[in-house]
Scaffold this motif. Structure first.
Motif, PDB file in Angstrom:
ATOM      1  N   THR A 140      -5.122   9.754  33.393  1.00 28.15           N
ATOM      2  CA  THR A 140      -6.071  10.085  34.213  1.00 28.15           C
ATOM      3  C   THR A 140      -7.055   9.582  32.997  1.00 28.15           C
ATOM      4  O   THR A 140      -8.465   8.626  32.749  1.00 28.15           O
ATOM      5  N   ALA A 141      -7.082   9.786  31.384  1.00 32.53           N
ATOM      6  CA  ALA A 141      -7.948   9.096  31.072  1.00 32.53           C
ATOM      7  C   ALA A 141      -8.212   7.506  30.283  1.00 32.53           C
ATOM      8  O   ALA A 141      -9.030   7.306  30.349  1.00 32.53           O
ATOM      9  N   LEU A 145     -10.124   6.629  33.584  1.00 29.85           N
ATOM     10  CA  LEU A 145     -10.991   6.403  33.301  1.00 29.85           C
ATOM     11  C   LEU A 145     -11.517   5.228  32.320  1.00 29.85           C
ATOM     12  O   LEU A 145     -12.566   4.696  32.629  1.00 29.85           O
ATOM     13  N   LEU A 179      -6.603  16.221  26.976  1.00 34.33           N
ATOM     14  CA  LEU A 179      -6.895  15.463  28.366  1.00 34.33           C
ATOM     15  C   LEU A 179      -4.796  14.745  29.000  1.00 34.33           C
ATOM     16  O   LEU A 179      -4.040  14.502  28.253  1.00 34.33           O
ATOM     17  N   TYR A 223     -14.479  12.341  35.299  1.00 33.59           N
ATOM     18  CA  TYR A 223     -12.830  12.803  34.268  1.00 33.59           C
ATOM     19  C   TYR A 223     -11.814  13.753  35.452  1.00 33.59           C
ATOM     20  O   TYR A 223     -11.520  13.521  35.663  1.00 33.59           O
ATOM     21  N   LEU A 273     -14.929  12.874  25.326  1.00 32.60           N
ATOM     22  CA  LEU A 273     -14.001  14.040  26.485  1.00 32.60           C
ATOM     23  C   LEU A 273     -13.502  14.628  25.689  1.00 32.60           C
ATOM     24  O   LEU A 273     -13.206  16.089  26.306  1.00 32.60           O
TER      25      LEU A 273
END
Length: 517
Positions: free
Chosen positions: A88-89, A92, A84, A42, A77
């Motif tokens: 991006t989360a 991913l 977060l 991540y 995560l």
């Protein structure tokens, strides 16, 4: 933040990020994957370091479809990363897939083969196989991948420690993996080598003319390497009872740190040069005779006590052993069932021109009084005292390298206190704390090492001959301990270890350096 894969022309000999990658994690629902590997991926994705066309495939026995696996990873995560970045989360999680696979069942493997082959440009895809499973499964996994035609370069396999429990088993694991993958495709990971301060040790030595001329037996009195943990064995009871501190920590982490301190300058920091020099250090370690093992090694096991203000159980209680009484004046039990040590201290010699006569003191333990990994280089006293009438306190010059938790370095010098009336001397220090000196976030060790695997850069990974040389040196110690049958010395949880570890260094007129950054 731009998200990009490798760009620009590749320079000869310089690893570059590929355009596409399949990152397959065997043990994809385990603690290592959810607590370390996926958070590291991540962060790499957040920094734009993952190739754009990357898939992450978790392999486990869990009955999860892709959506359920993504939910599991998202929860992990949140636990291990915290806040977060939404984009991006989402990116991913979109890369994630899950394959249910019984490694020992040949009829299950078609599921993984299908996922790996189900992508455009499949032959140009870098495949990384991370074996976050027990070493007994390394062979079956490699054979399963080979039978499906999944092992040709640029495929790479990552092996988690332990690589065996002795020399024979390490050779067996290396042999079975080596039947499928070439040595250049095998990455044996030691996360200590990915830490910023460890890599800065190479820069400190070889990019600064101030220190390298002093880095030898003419100027260095001794070296100390400490890896102390406040945690106990926890959920690793089954593994730890079969391993102990020497196998778990000394054979890999501490000897690797010793190698980086003691190695000769490589031609360049890259490719095989560093690993060649580390191997020479391992080969130069003085083998220990039974008498030297009795004199220069200390084994300990923690009892109950206070750690960080909290009462904790003894190792015996955690493992489920009956806690026996201590033998008078000996510090160990006469009715011990287990011989497992949770603490080790050793005095080690490197028999070569640079280090002749310089002792290396190593120690590691669980349930210690602090969590700290550090290297202390202690220099010799000046050859002549030109301040015979001085006052105050002096101490040898020391370079203190803090690996964790607060990465940095401190150089201890002697200075004159201001004021008239003669020379009042006082130890002072020049401090470098990486967090305050550099504004950018320091990547986690796994982040750096995983990206090195993707790029095919082996510098910070252990080679087969390194692993086997380390086991060969440790073997006589392990065998002698087993032959004598003497249980480890007891030490209270929350202490600095057995008193015999203090005696080990103080009988040489030295002491453990406990100052911290």
């Amino acid at each position: 933040m731009p998200h990009a894969s490798a760009a620009g022309a590749a320079q000869p000999g310089v690893p570059v990020m590929p355009e596409r990658c399949d990152f397959t994690v065997f043990g994809g629902t385990g603690n290592l994957a959810l607590g370390k590997l996926l958070p590291a991926l991540y962060q790499s994705d957040l920094e734009g370091h993952l190739p754009d066309d990357t898939r992450i495939i978790g392999v486990s026995l869990a009955d999860l479809d892709d959506d359920a696996y993504r939910a599991t990873v998202h929860d992990a995560l949140l636990e291990h990363v915290g806040d977060l970045d939404d984009d991006t989360a989402e990116r991913l999680l979109g890369r994630l897939h899950h394959v249910r696979l019984d490694i020992q069942d040949g009829s299950d493997w078609h599921r993984l083969y299908g996922v790996l082959k189900d992508r455009p440009h499949v032959d140009a895809t870098v495949r990384v196989y991370y074996l976050a499973v027990a070493p007994t499964l390394f062979g079956p996994i490699c054979r399963g991948l080979d039978e499906g035609g999944m092992t040709a370069a640029p495929a790479r396999v990552v092996l988690e420690k332990p690589i065996g429990h002795d020399l024979a088993s390490a050779r067996a694991i290396n042999a079975v993996v080596g039947e499928v993958f070439d040595e250049a495709q095998i990455f044996r990971i030691d996360h200590y080598l990915g830490k910023e301060s460890v890599q800065n040790l190479l820069v400190t030595r070889f990019a600064n003319t101030l220190l390298e001329p002093l880095w030898n037996s003419h100027w260095i009195d001794h070296v100390q390497i400490t890896v102390a943990e406040t945690v106990g064995v926890g959920e690793r009871v089954g593994y730890y009872e079969q391993a102990g501190a020497l196998r778990d920590m000394v054979q890999n982490h501490l000897l690797q740190l010793l190698c980086l301190v003691a190695m000769e300058p490589p031609i360049e920091v890259g490719r095989e040069d560093v690993r060649d020099e580390k191997l020479k250090v391992l080969q130069a370690l003085k083998p220990m005779t039974p008498a030297e093992i009795d004199r220069d090694t200390v084994r300990g096991r923690y009892g109950s006590g206070l750690v960080e203000g909290r009462q904790v159980s003894s190792y015996d209680e955690e493992v489920g052993l009956e806690t026996p009484s201590l033998a008078p004046h000996e510090g160990y039990s006469t009715s011990e069932v287990s011989l497992t040590e949770t603490f080790v201290a050793l005095k080690v010699e490197v028999q070569n021109w640079r280090w002749a006569g310089v002792p290396f003191y190593l120690r590691t333990g669980k349930r210690m009084d602090r969590r700290s990994s550090e290297i202390v280089i202690v220099f010799k006293e000046p050859p002549h005292d030109v301040f015979p009438h001085r006052t105050g306190v002096t101490a040898p010059n020391r370079l203190h390298i803090q690996v964790q938790p607060d990465e940095g370095m401190r150089l201890h010098l002697t200075a004159k206190e201001p004021g008239p009336g003669g020379y009042r001397l006082k130890p002072v220090s020049l401090d470098l704390n990486f967090a305050s000196a550099f504004s950018q976030r320091s990547p986690d060790a796994y982040e750096r090492l995983l990206m090195d695997v993707v790029k095919g850069n082996p510098t910070l990974f252990m080679r087969r001959d390194e692993v086997e040389a380390a086991w060969a040196w440790c073997a006589p110690i392990i065998e002698h301990w087993a032959e004598t049958g003497l249980p480890p010395k007891r030490y209270a949880a929350g202490s600095a270890g057995p008193t015999t570890a203090i005696t080990l260094i103080e009988r040489d007129g030295r002491s453990w350096q406990e100052d911290h950054l």
